[in-house]
Design an enzyme around this catalytic site. Structure first.
Site, short mmCIF file in Angstrom:
data_model
loop_
_atom_site.label_atom_id
_atom_site.label_comp_id
_atom_site.label_asym_id
_atom_site.label_seq_id
_atom_site.Cartn_x
_atom_site.Cartn_y
_atom_site.Cartn_z
CE1 TYR A 191 -26.39 -57.95 -6.93
CE2 TYR A 191 -25.68 -59.87 -7.15
CZ TYR A 191 -25.52 -58.74 -7.44
OH TYR A 191 -24.41 -58.18 -8.35
CG ASP B 156 -22.38 -51.74 -9.43
OD1 ASP B 156 -23.20 -51.59 -8.77
OD2 ASP B 156 -21.77 -52.75 -9.72
NE ARG C 119 -22.55 -62.44 -8.77
CZ ARG C 119 -22.06 -61.19 -9.13
NH1 ARG C 119 -21.35 -60.59 -8.22
NH2 ARG C 119 -22.28 -60.75 -10.38
#
Length: 387
Positions: free
Chosen positions: A129, A284, A162
């Site tokens: 991320y 996912d 995030r």
């Protein structure tokens, strides 16, 4: 030993009608009507009218687990090869997500190799991320160029609390490194993008494209079905030449907040004029499906399932021709990922396909690179540590 599969309706993914397939080693040797090789040892499998389709290509799987947004007890488990096989997934890409501290790229690489050893075509992305990216070698270009399973980088989070809130300049440098490494190594160098719930949506990608020479198709944004507003922005993005990916795993709570099921989101995007060839589905799998309250705190979490990919493809059969429904989980993602031996059934290519019941569309048998991983829903590969 050769394997001759007779009486199958072949979707390559285009509908080829009833054909026979002759498999030799890891490849499809021939694909024609009424094949009858003489004088050779052949194992004959009568498909009995089953559909023969390409093995599914899942472009986003948290193979080492994900989650953790609610503390260590909410870390999700890693993927079992058995689950992928039963879901008809023969090619997949492993990624890290929110947690790149307690979960590492070394662990991701090891799991990639383990899944390969069990017969699956498994790849991975460097990074996670956050930016700046973590890598295996200390350099993203080296990761992509020198490490065989590494295809690109991601999933990098944008429009999400995030993520690292990168600037377009930071994202452009990352995409440039991935692109050049991909060109030099014959890989896609794709930049997988996690798109969160923030209203900025895909704007960061537009900023990179508007201010640099990096093409829009270097990016591969996912989770586009979060809301109708994001789907509509995604369609505008696709009309510029970009790719869109819809996540098949969801929960009733997330749907109640405005997300569409992947098949519904894809159909809505088609209605708005998005090109089918630029859209894909991914599961996912093993990632967390978190729900955050108004204060931004986690108040619920479930685990994404790899079987959701085939479930959503099956639901498309009532709304699209089978070859188009199949393309979004086979041919299209293989093209985006630069995997020329995946997503198609063709003489001279890898013998990687599923046999599917023509009426129920249940996956009955799975072959990967010429080896059966499942026959009539019985697994045939060795499962260590199975209970």
């Amino acid at each position: 030993m050769l394997t001759l599969i007779k009486n199958a309706r072949v979707f390559a993914p285009q509908d080829c009608g009833q054909l026979d397939l002759l498999v030799a080693g890891s490849q499809i040797l021939a694909m024609e009507p009424n094949l009858a090789p003489a004088g050779l040892p052949v194992e004959t499998v009568d498909a009995g009218g089953q559909w023969l389709i390409p093995g599914l290509v899942d472009s986003l799987v948290h193979i080492t687990g994900g989650g953790g947004e609610g503390g260590y007890a909410t870390r999700t488990p890693e993927l079992n090869a058995e689950d992928a096989v039963r879901a008809g997934v023969t090619t997949l890409v492993g990624v890290l997500g929110t947690d790149a501290t307690c979960r590492s790229l070394g662990e991701l690489f090891g799991k990639t190799q383990a899944l390969r050893a069990q017969g699956l075509n498994c790849y991975m992305h460097s990074g996670s991320y956050q930016l700046p990216v973590k890598t295996l070698t200390g350099d993203l270009r080296q990761d992509i160029m020198l490490i065989d399973p590494v295809l690109g980088v991601g999933e990098v989070a944008i429009a999400d609390h995030r993520g690292s809130q990168p600037s377009w300049q930071e994202l452009a440098r990352l995409a440039s490194d991935a692109r050049v490494a991909g060109m030099l190594s014959g890989k896609s160098g794709v930049v997988s993008i996690h798109v969160g719930e923030d209203e900025t949506a895909l704007q960061l990608l537009h900023d990179v494209v508007d201010n640099t020479a990096i093409p829009i198709n270097q990016f591969y944004p996912t989770h586009i079905g979060r809301s109708d507003a994001l789907i509509e922005k995604g369609v505008a993005y696709a009309k510029r030449g970009g790719y869109l990916d819809f996540t098949t795993s969801t929960t009733e709570a997330i749907l109640a907040m405005g997300e569409r099921r992947a098949a519904d989101a894809l159909m809505y995007a088609l209605e708005l004029g998005a090109p089918l060839a630029q859209m894909t589905l991914s599961s996912d799998a093993q990632g967390s499906l978190p729900h955050f309250n108004a204060a931004g705190r986690l108040d619920g979490l479930e685990v994404a399932a790899i079987g959701s990919l085939w479930d959503e493809v099956r639901s498309l059969f009532a709304r699209l021709p089978a070859e188009k429904a199949l393309a979004v989980a086979t041919l299209n993602p293989a093209r985006v990922l630069g995997l020329g031996q995946a997503g198609r059934v063709k003489a001279g290519m890898a013998a990687t396909f599923n046999l599917v019941d023509a009426e129920t569309h249940a996956v009955r048998s799975v072959m990967s690179n010429g080896k059966w991983l499942m026959r009539e829903q019985e697994l045939t590969f060795r499962r260590l540590f199975a209970e």
